[in-house]
Design an enzyme around this catalytic site. Structure first.
Site, PDB file in Angstrom:
ATOM      1  N   ASN A 151       0.931  -1.403   0.135  1.00 44.39           N
ATOM      2  CA  ASN A 151      -0.456   0.322   0.006  1.00 44.39           C
ATOM      3  C   ASN A 151       1.005   1.608   0.122  1.00 44.39           C
ATOM      4  O   ASN A 151       2.230   1.775   0.639  1.00 44.39           O
ATOM      5  CB  ASN A 151      -1.102   0.230   1.346  1.00 44.39           C
ATOM      6  CG  ASN A 151      -1.865  -1.209   1.122  1.00 44.39           C
ATOM      7  OD1 ASN A 151      -1.946  -1.346  -0.120  1.00 44.39           O
ATOM      8  ND2 ASN A 151      -2.648  -1.401   2.626  1.00 44.39           N
ATOM      9  N   HIS A 197       6.509  -0.089  -2.214  1.00 44.05           N
ATOM     10  CA  HIS A 197       5.438  -0.118  -4.098  1.00 44.05           C
ATOM     11  C   HIS A 197       5.575   2.012  -3.194  1.00 44.05           C
ATOM     12  O   HIS A 197       5.096   2.677  -4.353  1.00 44.05           O
ATOM     13  CB  HIS A 197       3.754  -0.042  -4.204  1.00 44.05           C
ATOM     14  CG  HIS A 197       4.419  -1.390  -4.825  1.00 44.05           C
ATOM     15  ND1 HIS A 197       3.583  -2.515  -4.467  1.00 44.05           N
ATOM     16  CD2 HIS A 197       5.200  -2.109  -5.228  1.00 44.05           C
ATOM     17  CE1 HIS A 197       2.756  -3.355  -4.988  1.00 44.05           C
ATOM     18  NE2 HIS A 197       4.785  -3.158  -5.232  1.00 44.05           N
ATOM     19  N   THR A 229      -4.543  -9.533   0.129  1.00 37.32           N
ATOM     20  CA  THR A 229      -3.589  -8.981  -0.510  1.00 37.32           C
ATOM     21  C   THR A 229      -4.371 -10.564  -1.857  1.00 37.32           C
ATOM     22  O   THR A 229      -3.362 -11.749  -1.056  1.00 37.32           O
ATOM     23  CB  THR A 229      -2.096  -8.883  -0.737  1.00 37.32           C
ATOM     24  OG1 THR A 229      -1.700  -8.860  -1.954  1.00 37.32           O
ATOM     25  CG2 THR A 229      -1.093  -9.653  -0.180  1.00 37.32           C
TER      26      THR A 229
END
Length: 229
Positions: free
Chosen positions: A90, A107, A174
């Site tokens: 996230n 990320h 996820t």
């Protein structure tokens, strides 16, 4: 030494969904109004930086209006335990706002800005634009400090190191089907770790244990078990 001395937690969009932060699969969410090839790739940014900044400005506003949920708070408590590493896909700051320590954002983060010319990083303002100058080199090459499709996730060496020493690997919210995250469970398993999935629905991965349900329900229960509370 217990078999849960070293815990690696990987979290995805399902962790923040209950905070109002949409996932790729949301039928009426922010993502559905944009072509991902245009707003989440280097090529899209090169073609239309205004569109990309508009998209991330909207996501940043969405994040600012949201609040951490019970799952974030539980992981924040867990992060104070020695041997725990939180890795998240996230780009929101819900874990930090809940009090989590040393979160690895593989990320990147919506709250960060990155100069594409000199790679300087700085805190992102609420609204960013293509002509924003870099505070270090002055070039107007400002972009969100997030990893786009086709780019290498951050801190992979560090993530692979903790996975190679893990006693327990936990995947939360996820699907874990996109590499490199798709290989995390196998890396941990090769190290002898047990594996656990906490997800709204089972992803179909070969975990040792799967617990289904909303993250705000499953994560606090599991954390309480680990912390003995």
């Amino acid at each position: 030494m217990s078999r849960t001395d070293r815990i690696v937690v990987l979290s995805g969009a399902g962790l923040s969904a209950e905070s109002g932060l949409g996932t790729f699969r949301d039928v009426a969410g922010l993502w559905t109004r944009y072509d991902l090839n245009e707003v989440a790739t280097p090529e899209g940014f090169a073609r239309n930086p205004n569109l990309v900044h508009d998209f991330y400005n909207a996501r940043r506003a969405n994040m600012a209006a949201a609040a951490p949920n019970a799952a974030h708070a539980a992981l924040a408590r867990l992060s104070t335990r020695p041997g725990v590493t939180l890795v998240t896909q996230n780009v929101d700051d819900m874990l930090e706002r809940a009090g989590a320590r040393n979160v690895i954002h593989m990320h990147g983060e919506l709250s960060g800005a990155l100069c594409a010319a000199c790679t300087t990083r700085w805190p992102a303002p609420p609204v960013m634009a293509p002509d924003d100058p870099c505070p270090a080199c002055g070039v107007s090459a400002t972009r969100p400090d997030v990893v786009w499709f086709g780019e290498m996730p951050y801190r992979m060496d560090e993530i692979e190191t903790v996975l190679s020493r893990a006693d327990l690997f936990v995947s939360i919210g996820t699907s874990g089907t996109v590499y490199p995250a798709a290989g995390f469970m196998e890396l941990a398993r090769e190290a002898g770790a047990r594996t656990l999935e906490l997800n709204l629905e089972a992803s179909g991965g070969h975990f040792d244990e799967v617990r289904e349900g909303p993250a705000s329900e499953t994560v606090p229960v599991w954390v309480a078990e680990i912390l003995g509370t």
